[in-house]
Motif scaffolding. Structure first.
Motif, PDB file in Angstrom:
ATOM      1  N   LYS A  20       0.834  -1.206   0.000  1.00  0.00           N
ATOM      2  CA  LYS A  20       0.000   0.000   0.000  1.00  0.00           C
ATOM      3  C   LYS A  20       0.865   1.250   0.000  1.00  0.00           C
ATOM      4  O   LYS A  20       0.559   2.237  -0.665  1.00  0.00           O
ATOM      5  CB  LYS A  20      -0.907   0.034   1.230  1.00  0.00           C
ATOM      6  CG  LYS A  20      -2.105  -0.863   1.165  1.00  0.00           C
ATOM      7  CD  LYS A  20      -2.932  -0.652   2.416  1.00  0.00           C
ATOM      8  CE  LYS A  20      -3.981  -1.701   2.593  1.00  0.00           C
ATOM      9  NZ  LYS A  20      -4.726  -1.528   3.845  1.00  0.00           N
ATOM     10  N   HIS A  21       1.940   1.200   0.765  1.00  0.00           N
ATOM     11  CA  HIS A  21       2.855   2.335   0.847  1.00  0.00           C
ATOM     12  C   HIS A  21       3.377   2.689  -0.542  1.00  0.00           C
ATOM     13  O   HIS A  21       3.365   3.850  -0.947  1.00  0.00           O
ATOM     14  CB  HIS A  21       4.007   1.994   1.797  1.00  0.00           C
ATOM     15  CG  HIS A  21       5.107   2.998   1.791  1.00  0.00           C
ATOM     16  ND1 HIS A  21       4.979   4.233   2.379  1.00  0.00           N
ATOM     17  CD2 HIS A  21       6.347   2.943   1.262  1.00  0.00           C
ATOM     18  CE1 HIS A  21       6.118   4.907   2.213  1.00  0.00           C
ATOM     19  NE2 HIS A  21       6.945   4.150   1.540  1.00  0.00           N
ATOM     20  N   HIS A  22       3.822   1.685  -1.287  1.00  0.00           N
ATOM     21  CA  HIS A  22       4.372   1.942  -2.610  1.00  0.00           C
ATOM     22  C   HIS A  22       3.310   2.390  -3.607  1.00  0.00           C
ATOM     23  O   HIS A  22       3.592   3.199  -4.495  1.00  0.00           O
ATOM     24  CB  HIS A  22       5.131   0.718  -3.120  1.00  0.00           C
ATOM     25  CG  HIS A  22       6.451   0.547  -2.438  1.00  0.00           C
ATOM     26  ND1 HIS A  22       7.515   1.396  -2.668  1.00  0.00           N
ATOM     27  CD2 HIS A  22       6.867  -0.339  -1.519  1.00  0.00           C
ATOM     28  CE1 HIS A  22       8.528   1.030  -1.925  1.00  0.00           C
ATOM     29  NE2 HIS A  22       8.164  -0.023  -1.209  1.00  0.00           N
ATOM     30  N   VAL A  23       2.099   1.898  -3.478  1.00  0.00           N
ATOM     31  CA  VAL A  23       1.008   2.355  -4.352  1.00  0.00           C
ATOM     32  C   VAL A  23       0.744   3.836  -4.114  1.00  0.00           C
ATOM     33  O   VAL A  23       0.662   4.627  -5.055  1.00  0.00           O
ATOM     34  CB  VAL A  23      -0.279   1.531  -4.119  1.00  0.00           C
ATOM     35  CG1 VAL A  23      -1.475   2.178  -4.788  1.00  0.00           C
ATOM     36  CG2 VAL A  23      -0.092   0.105  -4.612  1.00  0.00           C
ATOM     37  N   HIS A  24       0.641   4.231  -2.855  1.00  0.00           N
ATOM     38  CA  HIS A  24       0.384   5.635  -2.533  1.00  0.00           C
ATOM     39  C   HIS A  24       1.565   6.517  -2.925  1.00  0.00           C
ATOM     40  O   HIS A  24       1.390   7.625  -3.445  1.00  0.00           O
ATOM     41  CB  HIS A  24       0.078   5.803  -1.045  1.00  0.00           C
ATOM     42  CG  HIS A  24      -1.180   5.132  -0.634  1.00  0.00           C
ATOM     43  ND1 HIS A  24      -1.409   4.706   0.655  1.00  0.00           N
ATOM     44  CD2 HIS A  24      -2.298   4.795  -1.327  1.00  0.00           C
ATOM     45  CE1 HIS A  24      -2.598   4.155   0.726  1.00  0.00           C
ATOM     46  NE2 HIS A  24      -3.152   4.208  -0.465  1.00  0.00           N
ATOM     47  N   LEU A  25       2.765   6.012  -2.691  1.00  0.00           N
ATOM     48  CA  LEU A  25       3.966   6.772  -3.020  1.00  0.00           C
ATOM     49  C   LEU A  25       4.085   6.974  -4.527  1.00  0.00           C
ATOM     50  O   LEU A  25       4.358   8.090  -4.993  1.00  0.00           O
ATOM     51  CB  LEU A  25       5.196   6.048  -2.482  1.00  0.00           C
ATOM     52  CG  LEU A  25       6.512   6.786  -2.473  1.00  0.00           C
ATOM     53  CD1 LEU A  25       6.421   8.062  -1.644  1.00  0.00           C
ATOM     54  CD2 LEU A  25       7.604   5.879  -1.922  1.00  0.00           C
ATOM     55  N   SER A  26       3.850   5.932  -5.295  1.00  0.00           N
ATOM     56  CA  SER A  26       3.960   6.081  -6.748  1.00  0.00           C
ATOM     57  C   SER A  26       2.878   7.015  -7.285  1.00  0.00           C
ATOM     58  O   SER A  26       3.113   7.773  -8.230  1.00  0.00           O
ATOM     59  CB  SER A  26       3.914   4.728  -7.450  1.00  0.00           C
ATOM     60  OG  SER A  26       2.656   4.127  -7.339  1.00  0.00           O
ATOM     61  N   HIS A  27       1.692   6.998  -6.682  1.00  0.00           N
ATOM     62  CA  HIS A  27       0.641   7.932  -7.095  1.00  0.00           C
ATOM     63  C   HIS A  27       1.072   9.378  -6.812  1.00  0.00           C
ATOM     64  O   HIS A  27       0.876  10.265  -7.655  1.00  0.00           O
ATOM     65  CB  HIS A  27      -0.667   7.617  -6.375  1.00  0.00           C
ATOM     66  CG  HIS A  27      -1.759   8.579  -6.707  1.00  0.00           C
ATOM     67  ND1 HIS A  27      -2.405   8.592  -7.924  1.00  0.00           N
ATOM     68  CD2 HIS A  27      -2.294   9.591  -5.989  1.00  0.00           C
ATOM     69  CE1 HIS A  27      -3.302   9.569  -7.934  1.00  0.00           C
ATOM     70  NE2 HIS A  27      -3.251  10.181  -6.775  1.00  0.00           N
ATOM     71  N   ALA A  28       1.651   9.605  -5.651  1.00  0.00           N
ATOM     72  CA  ALA A  28       2.111  10.954  -5.311  1.00  0.00           C
ATOM     73  C   ALA A  28       3.189  11.414  -6.281  1.00  0.00           C
ATOM     74  O   ALA A  28       3.153  12.552  -6.772  1.00  0.00           O
ATOM     75  CB  ALA A  28       2.644  10.989  -3.883  1.00  0.00           C
ATOM     76  N   TYR A  29       4.139  10.546  -6.585  1.00  0.00           N
ATOM     77  CA  TYR A  29       5.199  10.912  -7.530  1.00  0.00           C
ATOM     78  C   TYR A  29       4.637  11.159  -8.932  1.00  0.00           C
ATOM     79  O   TYR A  29       5.096  12.046  -9.640  1.00  0.00           O
ATOM     80  CB  TYR A  29       6.277   9.840  -7.582  1.00  0.00           C
ATOM     81  CG  TYR A  29       7.170   9.804  -6.363  1.00  0.00           C
ATOM     82  CD1 TYR A  29       7.614  10.974  -5.756  1.00  0.00           C
ATOM     83  CD2 TYR A  29       7.593   8.598  -5.824  1.00  0.00           C
ATOM     84  CE1 TYR A  29       8.433  10.946  -4.648  1.00  0.00           C
ATOM     85  CE2 TYR A  29       8.420   8.559  -4.719  1.00  0.00           C
ATOM     86  CZ  TYR A  29       8.848   9.739  -4.129  1.00  0.00           C
ATOM     87  OH  TYR A  29       9.663   9.702  -3.042  1.00  0.00           O
ATOM     88  N   THR A  30       3.645  10.379  -9.327  1.00  0.00           N
ATOM     89  CA  THR A  30       3.016  10.589 -10.630  1.00  0.00           C
ATOM     90  C   THR A  30       2.348  11.956 -10.671  1.00  0.00           C
ATOM     91  O   THR A  30       2.465  12.693 -11.657  1.00  0.00           O
ATOM     92  CB  THR A  30       1.986   9.480 -10.925  1.00  0.00           C
ATOM     93  OG1 THR A  30       2.661   8.228 -10.954  1.00  0.00           O
ATOM     94  CG2 THR A  30       1.279   9.709 -12.246  1.00  0.00           C
TER      95      THR A  30
END
Length: 42
Positions: A20-30
């Motif tokens: 979940k952390h990486h999903v949220h993080l990648s969304h923020a970076y996108t």
């Protein structure tokens, strides 16, 4: 992620797993248009 107790890192609705952390993080970076970090997170 390492700061969370192990019991709070499991993959349930009430916890915050590393996935979940990486999903949220990648969304923020996108959203920030930082494609290099998006790719790292994914």
């Amino acid at each position: 992620m390492n700061r969370l107790p192990q019991r709070e890192r499991s993959g349930t609705w009430l916890t915050y797993s590393e996935q979940k952390h990486h999903v949220h993080l990648s969304h923020a970076y996108t959203t920030l248009e930082d494609t290099a970090r998006t790719n790292e997170s994914q």
